[in-house]
Design a protein around this motif. Sequence first.
Motif, PDB file in Angstrom:
ATOM      1  N   ARG A 275       0.834  -1.212   0.000  1.00 14.78           N
ATOM      2  CA  ARG A 275       0.000   0.000   0.000  1.00 14.78           C
ATOM      3  C   ARG A 275       0.865   1.257   0.000  1.00 14.78           C
ATOM      4  O   ARG A 275       0.583   2.208  -0.741  1.00 14.78           O
ATOM      5  CB  ARG A 275      -0.942   0.002   1.210  1.00 14.78           C
ATOM      6  CG  ARG A 275      -1.913   1.163   1.223  1.00 14.78           C
ATOM      7  CD  ARG A 275      -3.010   0.960   2.243  1.00 14.78           C
ATOM      8  NE  ARG A 275      -2.502   0.906   3.609  1.00 14.78           N
ATOM      9  CZ  ARG A 275      -3.250   0.621   4.670  1.00 14.78           C
ATOM     10  NH1 ARG A 275      -4.536   0.319   4.506  1.00 14.78           N
ATOM     11  NH2 ARG A 275      -2.746   0.594   5.882  1.00 14.78           N
ATOM     12  N   ALA A 276       1.942   1.242   0.764  1.00 22.14           N
ATOM     13  CA  ALA A 276       2.849   2.388   0.793  1.00 22.14           C
ATOM     14  C   ALA A 276       3.537   2.591  -0.545  1.00 22.14           C
ATOM     15  O   ALA A 276       3.953   3.707  -0.881  1.00 22.14           O
ATOM     16  CB  ALA A 276       3.883   2.198   1.897  1.00 22.14           C
ATOM     17  N   GLU A 277       3.659   1.512  -1.329  1.00 20.42           N
ATOM     18  CA  GLU A 277       4.262   1.576  -2.653  1.00 20.42           C
ATOM     19  C   GLU A 277       3.296   2.178  -3.677  1.00 20.42           C
ATOM     20  O   GLU A 277       3.668   2.421  -4.825  1.00 20.42           O
ATOM     21  CB  GLU A 277       4.666   0.155  -3.088  1.00 20.42           C
ATOM     22  CG  GLU A 277       5.529   0.072  -4.313  1.00 20.42           C
ATOM     23  CD  GLU A 277       6.991   0.381  -4.067  1.00 20.42           C
ATOM     24  OE1 GLU A 277       7.760   0.370  -5.045  1.00 20.42           O
ATOM     25  OE2 GLU A 277       7.375   0.632  -2.902  1.00 20.42           O
ATOM     26  N   GLY A 278       2.058   2.440  -3.263  1.00 22.46           N
ATOM     27  CA  GLY A 278       1.066   3.015  -4.157  1.00 22.46           C
ATOM     28  C   GLY A 278       0.275   1.989  -4.943  1.00 22.46           C
ATOM     29  O   GLY A 278      -0.401   2.346  -5.917  1.00 22.46           O
ATOM     30  N   LEU A 279       0.351   0.712  -4.533  1.00 21.34           N
ATOM     31  CA  LEU A 279      -0.364  -0.337  -5.242  1.00 21.34           C
ATOM     32  C   LEU A 279      -1.800  -0.445  -4.719  1.00 21.34           C
ATOM     33  O   LEU A 279      -2.120   0.011  -3.619  1.00 21.34           O
ATOM     34  CB  LEU A 279       0.370  -1.661  -5.095  1.00 21.34           C
ATOM     35  CG  LEU A 279       1.822  -1.649  -5.589  1.00 21.34           C
ATOM     36  CD1 LEU A 279       2.449  -3.014  -5.437  1.00 21.34           C
ATOM     37  CD2 LEU A 279       1.901  -1.180  -7.039  1.00 21.34           C
ATOM     38  N   GLU A 280      -2.635  -1.078  -5.540  1.00 24.49           N
ATOM     39  CA  GLU A 280      -4.053  -1.165  -5.215  1.00 24.49           C
ATOM     40  C   GLU A 280      -4.455  -2.500  -4.599  1.00 24.49           C
ATOM     41  O   GLU A 280      -5.393  -2.558  -3.803  1.00 24.49           O
ATOM     42  CB  GLU A 280      -4.890  -0.937  -6.484  1.00 24.49           C
ATOM     43  CG  GLU A 280      -4.673   0.434  -7.114  1.00 24.49           C
ATOM     44  CD  GLU A 280      -5.287   0.524  -8.491  1.00 24.49           C
ATOM     45  OE1 GLU A 280      -6.432   1.006  -8.588  1.00 24.49           O
ATOM     46  OE2 GLU A 280      -4.633   0.089  -9.462  1.00 24.49           O
ATOM     47  N   ARG A 281      -3.778  -3.572  -5.010  1.00 26.08           N
ATOM     48  CA  ARG A 281      -4.174  -4.891  -4.521  1.00 26.08           C
ATOM     49  C   ARG A 281      -2.954  -5.784  -4.312  1.00 26.08           C
ATOM     50  O   ARG A 281      -1.867  -5.529  -4.851  1.00 26.08           O
ATOM     51  CB  ARG A 281      -5.127  -5.575  -5.509  1.00 26.08           C
ATOM     52  CG  ARG A 281      -6.427  -4.828  -5.717  1.00 26.08           C
ATOM     53  CD  ARG A 281      -7.440  -5.678  -6.450  1.00 26.08           C
ATOM     54  NE  ARG A 281      -8.529  -4.880  -6.970  1.00 26.08           N
ATOM     55  CZ  ARG A 281      -9.574  -5.361  -7.622  1.00 26.08           C
ATOM     56  NH1 ARG A 281      -9.664  -6.677  -7.839  1.00 26.08           N
ATOM     57  NH2 ARG A 281     -10.518  -4.575  -8.070  1.00 26.08           N
ATOM     58  N   ALA A 282      -3.171  -6.826  -3.534  1.00 21.69           N
ATOM     59  CA  ALA A 282      -2.208  -7.925  -3.405  1.00 21.69           C
ATOM     60  C   ALA A 282      -2.857  -9.158  -4.004  1.00 21.69           C
ATOM     61  O   ALA A 282      -4.063  -9.379  -3.843  1.00 21.69           O
ATOM     62  CB  ALA A 282      -1.862  -8.166  -1.942  1.00 21.69           C
ATOM     63  N   VAL A 283      -2.061  -9.961  -4.718  1.00 15.74           N
ATOM     64  CA  VAL A 283      -2.564 -11.153  -5.397  1.00 15.74           C
ATOM     65  C   VAL A 283      -1.676 -12.332  -5.018  1.00 15.74           C
ATOM     66  O   VAL A 283      -0.462 -12.171  -4.808  1.00 15.74           O
ATOM     67  CB  VAL A 283      -2.572 -10.956  -6.927  1.00 15.74           C
ATOM     68  CG1 VAL A 283      -3.034 -12.227  -7.645  1.00 15.74           C
ATOM     69  CG2 VAL A 283      -3.466  -9.775  -7.315  1.00 15.74           C
ATOM     70  N   LEU A 284      -2.258 -13.523  -4.929  1.00 17.10           N
ATOM     71  CA  LEU A 284      -1.498 -14.738  -4.668  1.00 17.10           C
ATOM     72  C   LEU A 284      -2.233 -15.936  -5.242  1.00 17.10           C
ATOM     73  O   LEU A 284      -3.412 -15.839  -5.615  1.00 17.10           O
ATOM     74  CB  LEU A 284      -1.253 -14.923  -3.162  1.00 17.10           C
ATOM     75  CG  LEU A 284      -2.466 -14.896  -2.216  1.00 17.10           C
ATOM     76  CD1 LEU A 284      -3.208 -16.230  -2.179  1.00 17.10           C
ATOM     77  CD2 LEU A 284      -2.027 -14.509  -0.810  1.00 17.10           C
ATOM     78  N   ASP A 285      -1.549 -17.055  -5.340  1.00 22.40           N
ATOM     79  CA  ASP A 285      -2.162 -18.329  -5.718  1.00 22.40           C
ATOM     80  C   ASP A 285      -1.977 -19.310  -4.573  1.00 22.40           C
ATOM     81  O   ASP A 285      -0.935 -19.311  -3.904  1.00 22.40           O
ATOM     82  CB  ASP A 285      -1.514 -18.882  -6.994  1.00 22.40           C
ATOM     83  CG  ASP A 285      -1.989 -18.145  -8.233  1.00 22.40           C
ATOM     84  OD1 ASP A 285      -3.113 -18.425  -8.686  1.00 22.40           O
ATOM     85  OD2 ASP A 285      -1.241 -17.290  -8.744  1.00 22.40           O
ATOM     86  N   VAL A 286      -2.980 -20.159  -4.371  1.00 19.12           N
ATOM     87  CA  VAL A 286      -2.933 -21.098  -3.255  1.00 19.12           C
ATOM     88  C   VAL A 286      -3.601 -22.400  -3.661  1.00 19.12           C
ATOM     89  O   VAL A 286      -4.572 -22.425  -4.433  1.00 19.12           O
ATOM     90  CB  VAL A 286      -3.623 -20.484  -2.005  1.00 19.12           C
ATOM     91  CG1 VAL A 286      -5.083 -20.162  -2.281  1.00 19.12           C
ATOM     92  CG2 VAL A 286      -3.480 -21.390  -0.800  1.00 19.12           C
ATOM     93  N   ASP A 287      -3.071 -23.492  -3.147  1.00 17.80           N
ATOM     94  CA  ASP A 287      -3.665 -24.819  -3.305  1.00 17.80           C
ATOM     95  C   ASP A 287      -5.044 -24.811  -2.643  1.00 17.80           C
ATOM     96  O   ASP A 287      -5.175 -24.491  -1.460  1.00 17.80           O
ATOM     97  CB  ASP A 287      -2.733 -25.836  -2.626  1.00 17.80           C
ATOM     98  CG  ASP A 287      -3.216 -27.267  -2.718  1.00 17.80           C
ATOM     99  OD1 ASP A 287      -4.347 -27.510  -3.180  1.00 17.80           O
ATOM    100  OD2 ASP A 287      -2.442 -28.163  -2.321  1.00 17.80           O
ATOM    101  N   SER A 288      -6.066 -25.173  -3.402  1.00 16.55           N
ATOM    102  CA  SER A 288      -7.425 -25.153  -2.850  1.00 16.55           C
ATOM    103  C   SER A 288      -7.608 -26.144  -1.715  1.00 16.55           C
ATOM    104  O   SER A 288      -8.554 -26.023  -0.929  1.00 16.55           O
ATOM    105  CB  SER A 288      -8.446 -25.452  -3.948  1.00 16.55           C
ATOM    106  OG  SER A 288      -8.280 -26.774  -4.447  1.00 16.55           O
TER     107      SER A 288
END
Length: 316
Positions: A275-288
């Motif tokens: 957020r401090a970097e000016g980004l809007e979202r965080a994204v990741l992939d995970v084993d269901s």
Amino acid sequence: MTRADLPALLEFDRACGAVDHPRVVHTLDMLEEGFDAPTFDPETDSAIAFDAGGRIVAYGEATTGSEASTLVKVRLDGKVHPSRRREGIGTALLAWQEARGLQLLAASESDLPGWLNAGIESKATAQRALLESAGFVPARWWLTMDRDLRDAIPEVELAPDLRIAPFADEWSESAREVINDAFRDHWGTQPLTPDDWGALVRLQSFRPELSAVVLAKREDDSEDVVGVLGTMINEAEWEPNGFRFGYIEMLGVARGWRGRRIAQALLAHTLRALRAEGLERAVLDVDSESPTGAVGLYSRLGFRELDRSVTVVKEY
């Protein structure tokens, strides 16, 4: 394939990706790292097809992993240019990949189970249909999740003997060992070798200043890495996704240190940094079906499902 083909292969890959995996955009250094992998021999492990004008119309490879602790895996990656599909090219390419994959399995001296496997994004429906028609079975689903950084981020305190520090070269090898320890019982996961790890942290998209480790203090005041979070930022993916984001490539906690809110603290720390970097979202992939309950952890911290992908397998 030869190294000289890589720039044209990237252009081809992006044309395919716009249809099959529009959210994921590969970069030239990703292709270069794959080409230089010690287990990849372009003479035997790749096939590339050109039309009469010299343009790439299809590409396929069959590559074995660097390490095999519970199974011997051969990854198949193949694609046909969207303008040349439904001509039988993909069927011929897959037949070559399977034949090469079986050679790689047969060359292994291990008596572990063998897999031919491929990852398929949700939009690559034709690719999935082709693989299933050849006997590949959907074996595991993966969730892509995202989190709006405008939402409140919880405060997570660590015990006095633990602290968060930026990722640095001095912690890199210990971080690899923690990730291997954390994922050694996860479905299909094999240990990352130093070569595998180096190929990851050398990528231009890897952001050490937005990655972090948790350090545990010993009685002699030395410190051990007990938790790791690695972040990637690939700006080429922002436009097709429709938002600026950081990608959480890895998150792992050493087994003996689970239950101390280390993963939660790393995530909260990183969400604030993004957020401090000016980004809007965080994204990741995970084993269901993650055995550590990772889907629940991410959901409680505000992540929601954005997309899905599947791994298809032939077992031997």
